[in-house]
Design a protein around this motif. Structure first.
Motif, PDB file in Angstrom:
ATOM      1  N   ILE A  87       0.984  -1.258   0.198  1.00  0.00           N
ATOM      2  CA  ILE A  87      -0.034   0.218   0.065  1.00  0.00           C
ATOM      3  C   ILE A  87       0.826   1.430   0.063  1.00  0.00           C
ATOM      4  O   ILE A  87       0.501   2.115  -0.769  1.00  0.00           O
ATOM      5  N   LEU A  88       1.962   1.384   0.976  1.00  0.00           N
ATOM      6  CA  LEU A  88       2.810   2.313   0.783  1.00  0.00           C
ATOM      7  C   LEU A  88       3.413   2.716  -0.534  1.00  0.00           C
ATOM      8  O   LEU A  88       3.242   3.831  -0.969  1.00  0.00           O
ATOM      9  N   MET A  89       3.944   1.824  -1.082  1.00  0.00           N
ATOM     10  CA  MET A  89       4.459   1.871  -2.495  1.00  0.00           C
ATOM     11  C   MET A  89       3.564   2.370  -3.744  1.00  0.00           C
ATOM     12  O   MET A  89       3.776   3.318  -4.565  1.00  0.00           O
ATOM     13  N   ARG A  90       2.296   1.876  -3.297  1.00  0.00           N
ATOM     14  CA  ARG A  90       1.203   2.220  -4.489  1.00  0.00           C
ATOM     15  C   ARG A  90       0.776   3.609  -4.229  1.00  0.00           C
ATOM     16  O   ARG A  90       0.565   4.398  -5.154  1.00  0.00           O
ATOM     17  N   ASN A  91       0.788   4.060  -2.869  1.00  0.00           N
ATOM     18  CA  ASN A  91       0.363   5.468  -2.479  1.00  0.00           C
ATOM     19  C   ASN A  91       1.395   6.615  -2.929  1.00  0.00           C
ATOM     20  O   ASN A  91       0.972   7.486  -3.617  1.00  0.00           O
ATOM     21  N   MET A  92       2.757   5.960  -2.958  1.00  0.00           N
ATOM     22  CA  MET A  92       4.094   6.816  -3.253  1.00  0.00           C
ATOM     23  C   MET A  92       3.952   7.114  -4.844  1.00  0.00           C
ATOM     24  O   MET A  92       4.169   8.090  -5.297  1.00  0.00           O
ATOM     25  N   LEU A  93       3.508   5.761  -5.636  1.00  0.00           N
ATOM     26  CA  LEU A  93       3.606   5.854  -6.898  1.00  0.00           C
ATOM     27  C   LEU A  93       2.398   6.742  -7.534  1.00  0.00           C
ATOM     28  O   LEU A  93       2.544   7.604  -8.481  1.00  0.00           O
ATOM     29  N   ALA A  94       1.373   6.590  -6.756  1.00  0.00           N
ATOM     30  CA  ALA A  94       0.208   7.491  -7.143  1.00  0.00           C
ATOM     31  C   ALA A  94       0.672   8.867  -6.824  1.00  0.00           C
ATOM     32  O   ALA A  94       0.152   9.743  -7.901  1.00  0.00           O
ATOM     33  N   GLY A  95       1.336   9.318  -5.929  1.00  0.00           N
ATOM     34  CA  GLY A  95       1.545  10.528  -5.532  1.00  0.00           C
ATOM     35  C   GLY A  95       2.399  11.386  -6.692  1.00  0.00           C
ATOM     36  O   GLY A  95       2.418  12.387  -7.208  1.00  0.00           O
ATOM     37  N   ALA A  96       3.379  10.237  -7.187  1.00  0.00           N
ATOM     38  CA  ALA A  96       4.552  10.784  -8.099  1.00  0.00           C
ATOM     39  C   ALA A  96       3.687  10.872  -9.582  1.00  0.00           C
ATOM     40  O   ALA A  96       3.953  11.918 -10.236  1.00  0.00           O
ATOM     41  N   LEU A  97       2.840  10.112  -9.642  1.00  0.00           N
ATOM     42  CA  LEU A  97       2.115  10.111 -11.004  1.00  0.00           C
ATOM     43  C   LEU A  97       1.169  11.507 -10.915  1.00  0.00           C
ATOM     44  O   LEU A  97       0.791  12.362 -11.981  1.00  0.00           O
ATOM     45  N   LEU A  98       0.520  12.017  -9.683  1.00  0.00           N
ATOM     46  CA  LEU A  98      -0.104  12.992  -9.743  1.00  0.00           C
ATOM     47  C   LEU A  98       0.840  14.300 -10.113  1.00  0.00           C
ATOM     48  O   LEU A  98       0.499  15.309 -10.828  1.00  0.00           O
ATOM     49  N   ALA A 100       3.595  14.367 -11.672  1.00  0.00           N
ATOM     50  CA  ALA A 100       3.815  14.470 -12.967  1.00  0.00           C
ATOM     51  C   ALA A 100       2.856  14.710 -14.072  1.00  0.00           C
ATOM     52  O   ALA A 100       3.026  14.620 -15.191  1.00  0.00           O
ATOM     53  N   ALA A 101       1.456  14.812 -13.212  1.00  0.00           N
ATOM     54  CA  ALA A 101       0.390  15.267 -14.286  1.00  0.00           C
ATOM     55  C   ALA A 101      -0.095  14.074 -15.080  1.00  0.00           C
ATOM     56  O   ALA A 101      -0.582  14.272 -16.307  1.00  0.00           O
ATOM     57  N   ARG A 102       0.332  12.984 -14.733  1.00  0.00           N
ATOM     58  CA  ARG A 102      -0.338  11.766 -15.231  1.00  0.00           C
ATOM     59  C   ARG A 102      -1.530  11.131 -14.806  1.00  0.00           C
ATOM     60  O   ARG A 102      -1.559  10.128 -13.894  1.00  0.00           O
ATOM     61  N   PHE A 103      -2.520  11.779 -15.038  1.00  0.00           N
ATOM     62  CA  PHE A 103      -3.703  11.795 -14.041  1.00  0.00           C
ATOM     63  C   PHE A 103      -4.368  10.387 -14.414  1.00  0.00           C
ATOM     64  O   PHE A 103      -5.130   9.957 -13.614  1.00  0.00           O
ATOM     65  N   GLU A 104      -4.451  10.021 -15.569  1.00  0.00           N
ATOM     66  CA  GLU A 104      -5.079   8.515 -15.980  1.00  0.00           C
ATOM     67  C   GLU A 104      -4.538   7.617 -15.370  1.00  0.00           C
ATOM     68  O   GLU A 104      -5.201   6.276 -14.727  1.00  0.00           O
ATOM     69  N   GLN A 105      -3.041   7.544 -15.102  1.00  0.00           N
ATOM     70  CA  GLN A 105      -2.286   6.509 -14.545  1.00  0.00           C
ATOM     71  C   GLN A 105      -2.567   6.597 -13.063  1.00  0.00           C
ATOM     72  O   GLN A 105      -2.548   5.656 -12.588  1.00  0.00           O
ATOM     73  N   HIS A 122      -6.678   9.542   2.483  1.00  0.00           N
ATOM     74  CA  HIS A 122      -5.636  10.151   1.653  1.00  0.00           C
ATOM     75  C   HIS A 122      -5.889   9.491   0.192  1.00  0.00           C
ATOM     76  O   HIS A 122      -5.915  10.339  -0.874  1.00  0.00           O
ATOM     77  N   ALA A 123      -6.333   8.164   0.106  1.00  0.00           N
ATOM     78  CA  ALA A 123      -6.562   7.806  -1.240  1.00  0.00           C
ATOM     79  C   ALA A 123      -7.656   8.270  -1.709  1.00  0.00           C
ATOM     80  O   ALA A 123      -7.808   8.562  -3.059  1.00  0.00           O
ATOM     81  N   TRP A 124      -8.824   8.326  -1.146  1.00  0.00           N
ATOM     82  CA  TRP A 124     -10.160   9.041  -1.670  1.00  0.00           C
ATOM     83  C   TRP A 124      -9.762  10.540  -2.245  1.00  0.00           C
ATOM     84  O   TRP A 124     -10.228  10.988  -3.304  1.00  0.00           O
ATOM     85  N   TYR A 125      -9.070  11.136  -1.403  1.00  0.00           N
ATOM     86  CA  TYR A 125      -8.706  12.425  -1.855  1.00  0.00           C
ATOM     87  C   TYR A 125      -7.693  12.599  -3.067  1.00  0.00           C
ATOM     88  O   TYR A 125      -8.228  13.495  -3.988  1.00  0.00           O
ATOM     89  N   GLY A 126      -6.798  11.703  -3.201  1.00  0.00           N
ATOM     90  CA  GLY A 126      -6.006  11.775  -4.345  1.00  0.00           C
ATOM     91  C   GLY A 126      -6.757  11.191  -5.435  1.00  0.00           C
ATOM     92  O   GLY A 126      -6.450  11.744  -6.448  1.00  0.00           O
ATOM     93  N   LEU A 127      -7.680  10.459  -5.299  1.00  0.00           N
ATOM     94  CA  LEU A 127      -8.674   9.842  -6.159  1.00  0.00           C
ATOM     95  C   LEU A 127      -9.217  11.138  -7.087  1.00  0.00           C
ATOM     96  O   LEU A 127      -9.745  11.325  -7.959  1.00  0.00           O
ATOM     97  N   GLY A 128      -9.817  11.704  -5.887  1.00  0.00           N
ATOM     98  CA  GLY A 128     -10.549  13.091  -6.370  1.00  0.00           C
ATOM     99  C   GLY A 128      -9.922  14.011  -7.290  1.00  0.00           C
ATOM    100  O   GLY A 128     -10.132  14.420  -8.349  1.00  0.00           O
TER     101      GLY A 128
END
Length: 351
Positions: A87-98, A100-105, A122-128
């Motif tokens: 979960i931690l790594m996926r959370n950080m990957l999602a943050g990095a993608l955000l 980098a403006a790679r919103f679909e990924q 944090h996940a729901w806020y990031g998804l939004g």
């Protein structure tokens, strides 16, 4: 973050005594927040010890924390291939993608996170936020393609409603209807504007007009049919080739709808930093800066000393014309970032 670092560093294996000392030094640099200095050390260790997951994880964390998102993304992805439930790594990957403006990924990773951890604010806020980014990207492409398009006017009107600028929203919805009188959703949106401005009788007429609209021709207006059928997730995927203005419009509408759903879920969870952050963002967009100040303070009560939250509080204090308090906070922030153009400007203008 330091807890995660020590956990991942414990996975080292097969290293020489010198490499172990080097890895320990890199870990100490990370613990001290010296991510830039740790990066080249971890890169050399990853090269020397290929296949060592702990080193790749720490390299990814260092790159992410130093703001090198494009370099961090493939390293996070490599870790998740072997640890899909991390979960931690996926959370950080999602943050990095955000970042980098790679919103679909990013949205794909965050959907995985909400499935793995459905009560994580944090996940729901990031998804939004990822869906909001998709909506903004679609709008930007639409505007660049044709700034005078009625679809642009309709999306601008939606934004004005969110900001409670109803007179402006009325104008842009009316402009849209001049060219697209049968576009689904516009009469209903106009009805909402009338209700918000105290004209229920006019709202009722617009609701009747909306209800009387014929179903769209799904061969000619496929994206509109997808949206009306509730296939929002499908619409947010990047269209093949050069999308039409109509397709970009419905992509933006679908992404906005999914963002609202994610934020609604966030609102159902217990109090969190992310919930106060969302409320502060909404208040700022509506020009309610004192309300935003209250929300940033509530967020800081849950996460004292967070520099990002303190920065946002300083901005809202400044926008609320509370210059004395803004100056006090900005001076504190300048101690850590004395060359910040933003903080120096706010301090000077507050004075």
């Amino acid at each position: 973050m330091r807890l995660a670092l020590f956990y991942f560093a414990s996975g080292l294996w097969g290293q020489t005594e010198d490499q172990a000392k080097t890895a320990q030094h890199a870990k100490e640099l990370m613990a001290a927040g010296k991510y830039e200095e740790a990066i080249p050390i971890y890169r050399s260790l990853v090269t020397a010890l290929p296949g060592n997951a702990g080193l790749v994880q720490n390299l990814a964390i260092a790159e992410h924390m130093a703001g090198h998102e494009l370099e961090a993304i493939p390293h996070f992805e490599a870790v998740l291939k072997t640890q899909p439930n991390n979960i931690l790594m996926r959370n950080m990957l999602a943050g990095a993608l955000l970042e980098a403006a790679r919103f679909e990924q990013a949205s794909a990773q965050l959907r995985e996170l909400t499935a793995l951890s459905p009560d994580d604010p944090h996940a729901w806020y990031g998804l939004g936020m990822s869906y909001q980014g998709l909506a903004e990207a679609a709008f930007d492409r639409l505007q660049k393609a044709n700034a005078t398009s009625p679809y642009v006017a309709a999306l601008v009107a939606d934004t004005r409603v969110k900001r409670r600028q109803y007179r402006s929203a009325f104008f842009f919805y009316s402009e849209t209807l001049k060219q697209l009188p049968a576009l689904h959703g516009i009469h209903a949106a106009l009805a909402e504007v009338y209700r918000k401005t105290g004209h229920p009788d006019w709202a009722a007429e617009e609701d009747k007009t909306e209800a009387a609209l014929a179903a769209p021709d799904c061969k000619a207006h496929a994206a509109e049919c997808e949206f009306l059928a509730g296939h929002d997730a499908h619409l947010t995927k990047a269209p093949a080739g050069t999308p039409s203005p109509e397709a970009l419009y419905w992509q933006a509408k679908a992404a906005n709808e999914l963002a609202l759903q994610a934020f609604f879920r966030l609102g159902q969870l217990p109090e969190s930093v992310e919930l106060h952050q969302l409320r502060a963002d909404i208040a700022r967009a509506q020009g309610q800066h004192q309300e935003a100040v209250q929300e940033w303070r509530a967020a800081l009560a849950l996460m004292p000393g967070n520099p990002a939250l303190e920065r946002e509080l300083a901005v809202s204090l400044f926008l609320a014309a509370d210059f004395r308090t803004a100056l006090e906070l900005t001076r504190e922030l300048l101690k850590a970032q004395p060359r910040s153009a933003e903080f120096n400007f706010m301090a000077g203008d507050s004075l």
